[in-house]
Structure formats: structure tokens, C-alpha cells
Design an enzyme around this catalytic site. Structure first.
Site, PDB file in Angstrom:
ATOM      1  N   ASP A   1      27.863  34.914  66.172  1.00  0.00           N
ATOM      2  CA  ASP A   1      27.883  33.455  66.063  1.00  0.00           C
ATOM      3  C   ASP A   1      29.325  32.974  66.233  1.00  0.00           C
ATOM      4  O   ASP A   1      30.214  33.381  65.478  1.00  0.00           O
ATOM      5  CB  ASP A   1      27.345  33.035  64.696  1.00  0.00           C
ATOM      6  CG  ASP A   1      26.967  31.567  64.632  1.00  0.00           C
ATOM      7  OD1 ASP A   1      27.151  30.864  65.647  1.00  0.00           O
ATOM      8  OD2 ASP A   1      26.482  31.123  63.576  1.00  0.00           O
TER       9      ASP A   1
ATOM     10  N   ASP B   1      25.994  29.134  71.448  1.00  0.00           N
ATOM     11  CA  ASP B   1      27.086  29.767  70.714  1.00  0.00           C
ATOM     12  C   ASP B   1      26.639  30.907  69.814  1.00  0.00           C
ATOM     13  O   ASP B   1      27.417  31.365  68.971  1.00  0.00           O
ATOM     14  CB  ASP B   1      27.821  28.724  69.881  1.00  0.00           C
ATOM     15  CG  ASP B   1      26.919  28.052  68.857  1.00  0.00           C
ATOM     16  OD1 ASP B   1      25.687  28.151  68.997  1.00  0.00           O
ATOM     17  OD2 ASP B   1      27.447  27.410  67.919  1.00  0.00           O
ATOM     18  N   GLU B   2      25.422  31.402  69.971  1.00  0.00           N
ATOM     19  CA  GLU B   2      24.990  32.517  69.142  1.00  0.00           C
ATOM     20  C   GLU B   2      23.884  33.301  69.828  1.00  0.00           C
ATOM     21  O   GLU B   2      23.143  32.779  70.667  1.00  0.00           O
ATOM     22  CB  GLU B   2      24.535  32.052  67.757  1.00  0.00           C
ATOM     23  CG  GLU B   2      23.358  31.101  67.772  1.00  0.00           C
ATOM     24  CD  GLU B   2      22.905  30.727  66.360  1.00  0.00           C
ATOM     25  OE1 GLU B   2      22.695  31.642  65.529  1.00  0.00           O
ATOM     26  OE2 GLU B   2      22.755  29.515  66.090  1.00  0.00           O
TER      27      GLU B   2
END
Length: 414
Positions: A30, A124-125
Site C-alpha cells: 500500500d 495505490d495498492e
């Protein structure tokens, strides 16, 4: 259980011995305050200060915030008006979605180079199953350290990684070690890790469910684990059995690699309801530029353009059109969006929100373009690509692509 054994922020083994990650093939990676971290690359003077990324209008919301801003209570999805009220000293930066898509694509390439078992769940993860990469790259914890080093070296941003036996525990682990941390939860110590956590940490426990659990005297995951499954099912239905399984660390879901995004879009809520066609077209233009920039940054083109029009009474209308050829050009997306808006018959209707989306995506490298009779081989696509390069070099304010499309909304010559 010592904090050092579960939370090895330093790559060297903890003082009470190495962490056993042999049964932990699942990583959850993350990015830390992703949008804000990307913005700080171009604004290094703001490091260490409260920074908020989001739209500045009365109905705007927070997309990302640095940890300095979060200490004041700012968080994602918070109304911008409240964020500015509780943290008035923060610097507010408008979002640059094309830039975020570009960095996200690079981060995912790092993951894909390690294992094909990558499941992105946001820009983003992602979850990774590194079980098949151990012989080549080492233990899961070693792979996690390598990912963190590569993301930092290549992009100048940090990420937090949870390493565990299941997706659920890996995601909790990455959350526990933020920011810029690495947390390994050994397979034989999952219960020890889970049970002290607040019950709200469990997936599926929203605000209402948490309130209902607290009324029953259930405040921690350990409390929940001691409640008979039948009791939980009687109180919460099928969700009760799900929560009981998670309380003991049982999660059978596997990492499922995703196909590339099938659509890219952006939308905007107006500060006040709008019925002026020129204002709405101007917003369609801005959204078309953002969508086109994200397409190019991700190496995509798409054939279907759609618009989303939400009236003041929250009635939502969508219209779409499939183009003759796929595109990543803002002008083509904008022209189609305007035609769809006009065809919807809402030019004098008060709108609360508008959105633009391009669907049916595929790699730009696989696209072919058939030139019409007398059509030049260079044009809008090349101009917009040049503006992308200028924006990356000089910043987003160095170029004004909107001025090239229409002036103000009538067609211009080639």
C-alpha cells in the site's frame, strides 16, 4: 509477542530472532498517502508540512493527505470545507490524475516483474502471491524489502507492506505498520495478532455493525471470537458467520490477477447546481483532458465515450457512443461528450454533477489508425503528447491544453 518480532522496520533480524515468514506467501503493498506523496516530488519544500490533495470547491472532497495533515483529523473522502476548517494551515493542491496514473503504472510494473500473481485493488495498492518467487528472489520478507527499496529508488515515494498467510491479515498488517513500514505476521501467531485489535478492523464491520457489536459488549476481535457462531448468525445473518471466520484468521480467498482497467473516467460535482450550457461544456472539456491524460499515461486507448449527468434531484442519466476508432485524444473525447450532452436534452436543466468516461480499453500499441482522405499524419494526438511532456518537465500549469480545443466552444480551423 514482542513488537520487534512482528514489526521489523529495520531489515536486520530483530533481537529475539528472525521472523518466521515460511507460511506467509501473501503480500499487501500500500503506497503511503499516494497522491500527496506524488505531489511532494514536485513540491519538496512542502515536505514535513500538512498537505491536502483534492478539489477546492464547496462540494470538493479530500483525495489524499500527508500524515502531518492526518494528525489534525483530515482523512480521505472528508469534505474539503471541513478539512480546511480543522487544518487551516494545510496547503491544498488540485489533483493531477494523469500523473498519478503514470506513477501507478510504474509501481505495478515493479510488482509484475516479481510475480504474475498480482491483484490490484486500487491505483495505490495490490495483493501479491510470492509463493512461486521464493526460489528466485528469497523469502517473502526479503521480497517485501526489495519492493519497498525499488519503489523508493525509482519513484521517491514510500510504501508499507504486510506479509501474512492470508489476504485479510496481510491487509491489516500493512495498515498497522504505516507509514513506511514492513510487518510480518507469522502463520502460527495470527490469532495473537488479531485478537487485541478493535472489532472495527474486520472487513465487513461498518459503523452500524460496530455500534451493534458494541451494544452486545463486543469491542475487540478477541471478544468476537468468543461469541458462538449461532449467536452471531442470529444477530447479523450470513455476515455473522463471515465475521466469526475472520476473528480466527480464516480467509480462503486467493490472489486473483486482474485484467487491465476496462474504463477510465473522471467526474466533478459543481459547488452549486448549474444550468448554463457553456459552464457545463467547459467542465466536460476539463474532464476530457484529464481522462485523455490518464489514458496516455497508462498506455491505453478506448472506443466508447460516455457522459454522466446528475440532475439537482439526484436523477442520473448516462449516454454513450462507440467511436469508429479508439482514441486517447482529449479533443475527440470532448467533442463526443458535448454531442452526448446535447442529445440528452438537458441543456437548460440544472445539473449537480457531470462525468466523462472512456470504455472498451486496449493497449495503445495494438491500436491501428486509418487516415481519411487528405488527413495529416500528425495532429491533435501529437500535440497533446507534446503537452504531456511539457507538463512533466515544467509542471501542470506550464501548458493550457483547453485553449487548443475550442475558443470558447465554437470549432476552430486545423
Amino acid at each position: 509477542m514482542s513488537r520487534n518480532q512482528l514489526l521489523p522496520r529495520d531489515p536486520s533480524p530483530p533481537p529475539d530472532g528472525p521472523v518466521d515468514d515460511s507460511g506467509c506467501p501473501i503480500l499487501h503493498v500500500d503506497m503511503d498517502a499516494f497522491y500527496a506523496s506524488v505531489e511532494l516530488l514536485d513540491r519538496p519544500e512542502l515536505r514535513g508540512t500538512p498537505v491536502i490533495v483534492g478539489a477546492t470547491g464547496a462540494r470538493g472532497v479530500v483525495l489524499s493527505a500527508t500524515y502531518e495533515a492526518r494528525r489534525f483529523g483530515v482523512h480521505s473522502a472528508m469534505p474539503m470545507t471541513r478539512a480546511r476548517r480543522i487544518c487551516p494551515q494545510a496547503t491544498v493542491i488540485p489533483p493531477r490524475h494523469g500523473k498519478y496514473a503514470e506513477v501507478s503504472r510504474g509501481v505495478m510494473e515493479i510488482f509484475q516483474a516479481i510475480t504474475p500473481e498480482v491483484e490490484p485493488i486500487a491505483s495505490d495498492e495490490a495483493f501479491l502471491d510470492v509463493g512461486g518467487a521464493r526460489r528466485r528472489l528469497g523469502s517473502p520478507a526479503a521480497i517485501a524489502r526489495m519492493i519497498r527499496a525499488q519503489v523508493s529508488e525509482r519513484f521517491g515515494i514510500t510504501c508499507s507492506v504486510g506479509v501474512a498467510s492470508t489476504k485479510f491479515v496481510a491487509k491489516l498488517a500493512s495498515r498497522q505498520c504505516k507509514p513506511d513500514g514492513l510487518l510480518v505476521v507469522p502463520a502460527d501467531r495470527v490469532v495473537e495478532f488479531l485478537h487485541p485489535l478493535p472489532v472495527a478492523a474486520l472487513w465487513g464491520v461498518g459503523e452500524r455493525t460496530e455500534q451493534a457489536l458494541v451494544r452486545l459488549g463486543i469491542r475487540t476481535v478477541g471478544d468476537l471470537a468468543q461469541v458462538p457462531v449461532a449467536t452471531l448468525q442470529r444477530e447479523f445473518g450470513a455476515v455473522g458467520a463471515h465475521l466469526a471466520a475472520l476473528a480466527w484468521g480464516r480467509d480462503e480467498r486467493r490472489v486473483v490477477p486482474h485484467a487491465p482497467d476496462k474504463s477510465i473516467g473522471n467526474e466533478e460535482t459543481f459547488p452549486h447546481d448549474v444550468d448554463d450550457p457553456e459552464t457545463i461544456r467547459r467542465e466536460l472539456l476539463r474532464l476530457s483532458e484529464r481522462v485523455a491524460a490518464r489514458l496516455r499515461a497508462g498506455g491505453h486507448v478506448g472506443r466508447t465515450v460516455s457522459v454522466k449527468l446528475r440532475r439537482s434531484d439526484f436523477t442520473t442519466i448516462t449516454r454513450s457512443r462507440t467511436l469508429r476508432e479508439a482514441t486517447d485524444v482529449a479533443k475527440e473525447i470532448f467533442d463526443t461528450s458535448c454531442e452526448l450532452y446535447e442529445a440528452a436534452g438537458l441543456e437548460r436543466v440544472r445539473l449537480r454533477l457531470v462525468g466523462v468516461r472512456v470504455e472498451n480499453l486496449f493497449p495503445a500499441a495494438a491500436a491501428t489508425r486509418q487516415l481519411g482522405l487528405g488527413e495529416r499524419e500528425t495532429g491533435w494526438r501529437e500535440a497533446e503528447q507534446a503537452m504531456d511532456r511539457a507538463a512533466r518537465r515544467f509542471g501542470p500549469d506550464a501548458v493550457k491544453p483547453a485553449s487548443l480545443v475550442r475558443r470558447p466552444f465554437g470549432p476552430i480551423g486545423p
